[in-house]
Design an enzyme around this catalytic site. Structure first.
Site, PDB file in Angstrom:
ATOM      1  CE  LYS A  48      -6.013  13.274  -2.140  1.00  0.00           C
ATOM      2  NZ  LYS A  48      -5.037  13.177  -3.233  1.00  0.00           N
ATOM      3  CE  LYS A 106      -1.866   4.701   5.486  1.00  0.00           C
ATOM      4  NZ  LYS A 106      -1.289   4.465   4.183  1.00  0.00           N
ATOM      5  CE  LYS A 166       4.575   8.970   0.489  1.00  0.00           C
ATOM      6  NZ  LYS A 166       3.375   9.156  -0.278  1.00  0.00           N
TER       7      LYS A 166
HETATM    8  P1  ATP Z   1      -0.159   9.482   2.284  1.00  0.00           P
HETATM    9  O1  ATP Z   1      -0.188   9.829   3.723  1.00  0.00           O
HETATM   10  O2  ATP Z   1       0.340  10.596   1.397  1.00  0.00           O
HETATM   11  O3  ATP Z   1      -1.379   8.774   1.785  1.00  0.00           O
HETATM   12  P2  ATP Z   1       1.281   7.031   2.633  1.00  0.00           P
HETATM   13  O4  ATP Z   1       2.471   7.086   3.518  1.00  0.00           O
HETATM   14  O5  ATP Z   1       0.047   6.405   3.177  1.00  0.00           O
HETATM   15  O6  ATP Z   1       1.023   8.465   2.114  1.00  0.00           O
HETATM   16  P3  ATP Z   1       1.221   6.167  -0.159  1.00  0.00           P
HETATM   17  O7  ATP Z   1       1.972   7.092  -1.048  1.00  0.00           O
HETATM   18  O8  ATP Z   1      -0.267   6.202  -0.197  1.00  0.00           O
HETATM   19  O9  ATP Z   1       1.777   6.289   1.337  1.00  0.00           O
HETATM   20  O10 ATP Z   1       1.677   4.688  -0.422  1.00  0.00           O
HETATM   21  C1  ATP Z   1       2.870   4.245  -1.002  1.00  0.00           C
HETATM   22  C2  ATP Z   1       2.941   2.741  -0.733  1.00  0.00           C
HETATM   23  O11 ATP Z   1       3.273   2.494   0.643  1.00  0.00           O
HETATM   24  C3  ATP Z   1       1.625   2.016  -0.971  1.00  0.00           C
HETATM   25  O12 ATP Z   1       1.877   0.811  -1.670  1.00  0.00           O
HETATM   26  C4  ATP Z   1       1.077   1.732   0.421  1.00  0.00           C
HETATM   27  O13 ATP Z   1       0.298   0.552   0.475  1.00  0.00           O
HETATM   28  C5  ATP Z   1       2.346   1.590   1.242  1.00  0.00           C
HETATM   29  N1  ATP Z   1       2.114   2.014   2.620  1.00  0.00           N
HETATM   30  C6  ATP Z   1       1.840   3.271   3.016  1.00  0.00           C
HETATM   31  N2  ATP Z   1       1.718   3.345   4.356  1.00  0.00           N
HETATM   32  C7  ATP Z   1       1.930   2.076   4.825  1.00  0.00           C
HETATM   33  C8  ATP Z   1       1.947   1.492   6.131  1.00  0.00           C
HETATM   34  N3  ATP Z   1       1.739   2.235   7.201  1.00  0.00           N
HETATM   35  N4  ATP Z   1       2.188   0.174   6.242  1.00  0.00           N
HETATM   36  C9  ATP Z   1       2.418  -0.585   5.143  1.00  0.00           C
HETATM   37  N5  ATP Z   1       2.427  -0.100   3.888  1.00  0.00           N
HETATM   38  C10 ATP Z   1       2.179   1.210   3.712  1.00  0.00           C
END
Ligand code: ATP
Ligand code: LTN
Length: 327
Positions: A112, A194, A197
């Protein structure tokens, strides 16, 4: 006694079907057998720059979506991290017992701080200690996290063990689990990335609050391949990802799904998938609208969660202060 599980979710960005299918849905299903605490980690969010107005809105939005998805205040506590000052207080105390060498090894900080070069704050460096405080305040048994957060939970364990070694048994040492995500939902425009967010390429992500038309047009444009068969074949990530989304929303088995689409084209499949997702999200979206119709209702649910768990946090903090010799 139910096992206590602590999860944190950052109120940044919009919640999408990857979060829902990979995490939130499982949290809802597990709330009967587990004592779940869900923390909306706004103090973590401000370790990188945020627009204050947007942050405030997103905090309530995440909470509203958790409740709309079926998190229920009788079984689980959902609360906002900054509402319980013990998180900040314990962070400070733990800072004073955390060796710099341990912190310098944190790989997420290294990544980061490369990305946010100009604005790397002390808070960003201290992020893992705040996370340790979150977990340790509640006598947590289990912390389910993605692979990327495992090192932080291990640091929380090390901090707890060191504190207990110096001052005697005070903090419960939590276990880390990496849930076998039934599915890792991939980006619609690029199924090698993936769904996330923080990465919103146009058409990559289906958000939980997307309109039916947005959902239809994103699925219509989703990347597939030039083949025809509609099969769960991991070497064809585009169609495979769409099939996994279909599987999770319909609850149908894979053989049944493949049989149903035998000899049919991608166009028909995408049209039906879009309707399945629209219908799958529709109850959640209407509950969200109901919950947010009264602007104070979400706050009252959050206050209820906070009232229930505040005594646990205060008890741990008091024990820690006492051991350290404060006050
Ligand atoms: P960021 O981009 O901010 O890292 P993110 O969308 O990857 O966000 P997190 O806040 O890290 O999401 O994760 C929240 C929950 O959602 C976690 O338990 C993570 O395993 C799950 N998750 C996030 N993205 C996915 C995905 N593409 N498929 C399945 N599970 C997911
Ligand atoms: N860093 C985590 C969010 C988080 C968390 C926690 C997770 C903050 N505090 C405590 C589990 C336990 C993330 O980015 N997903």
């Amino acid at each position: 006694m139910k096992k206590r599980v602590f999860s944190g979710i950052q109120p940044t960005g919009d919640i999408h079907i990857g979060n829902y299918l990979g995490a939130i849905r499982n949290w809802v299903l597990s709330q009967v057998e587990l004592d779940n605490i869900f923390c909306i980690v706004d103090l973590h969010a401000i370790t990188v720059s945020q627009d204050p107005g947007v942050l405030k809105v997103k905090i309530r939005e995440v909470a509203g979506l958790l409740f709309a998805a079926g998190i229920n205040t009788a079984e689980s506590a959902v609360f906002i991290q900054s509402h319980i000052p013990a998180h900040s207080e314990l962070t400070w105390i733990l800072n004073c017992f955390t060796p710099m060498g341990w912190m310098r090894r944190m790989t997420q900080f290294k990544e980061k701080s490369q990305r946010h070069k100009e604005e790397v704050s002390v808070g960003l460096f201290d992020y893992p200690v705040l996370m340790a405080a979150d977990i340790l305040l509640y006598d947590t048994d289990v912390v389910p996290v993605g692979e990327d957060q495992k090192q932080h939970v291990e640091l929380a364990r090390d901090i707890a063990q060191r504190f207990n070694f110096i001052f005697g048994e005070t903090l419960k040492v939590p276990e880390v689990t990496i849930p076998e995500v039934g599915a890792r939902i991939m980006g619609l425009d690029d199924p090698t990335q993936k769904m996330s967010k923080s990465e919103d390429g146009p058409g990559r992500v289906i958000y939980l609050l997307d309109s039916p038309d947005d959902i239809r047009s994103k699925i219509k444009r989703a990347t597939t391949d030039s083949r025809r068969e509609i099969r769960f074949d991991e070497s064809r990530p585009g169609i495979c990802n769409l099939l996994v989304i279909y599987e999770l929303f319909t609850g149908l088995g894979r053989t049944e799904i493949e049989a149903r689409w035998e000899g049919k084209g991608y166009g028909d499949f995408k049209r039906e998938l879009a309707e399945v997702v629209v219908e799958g999200l529709s109850p959640l979206q209407s509950r969200y609208r109901e919950l947010t119709a009264d602007s104070t209702y979400i706050d009252s649910l959050l206050a209820e969660g906070m009232r229930r768990i505040l005594p646990i946090a205060e008890k741990t903090l008091a024990a820690v202060k006492d051991k350290v010799g404060l006050g």
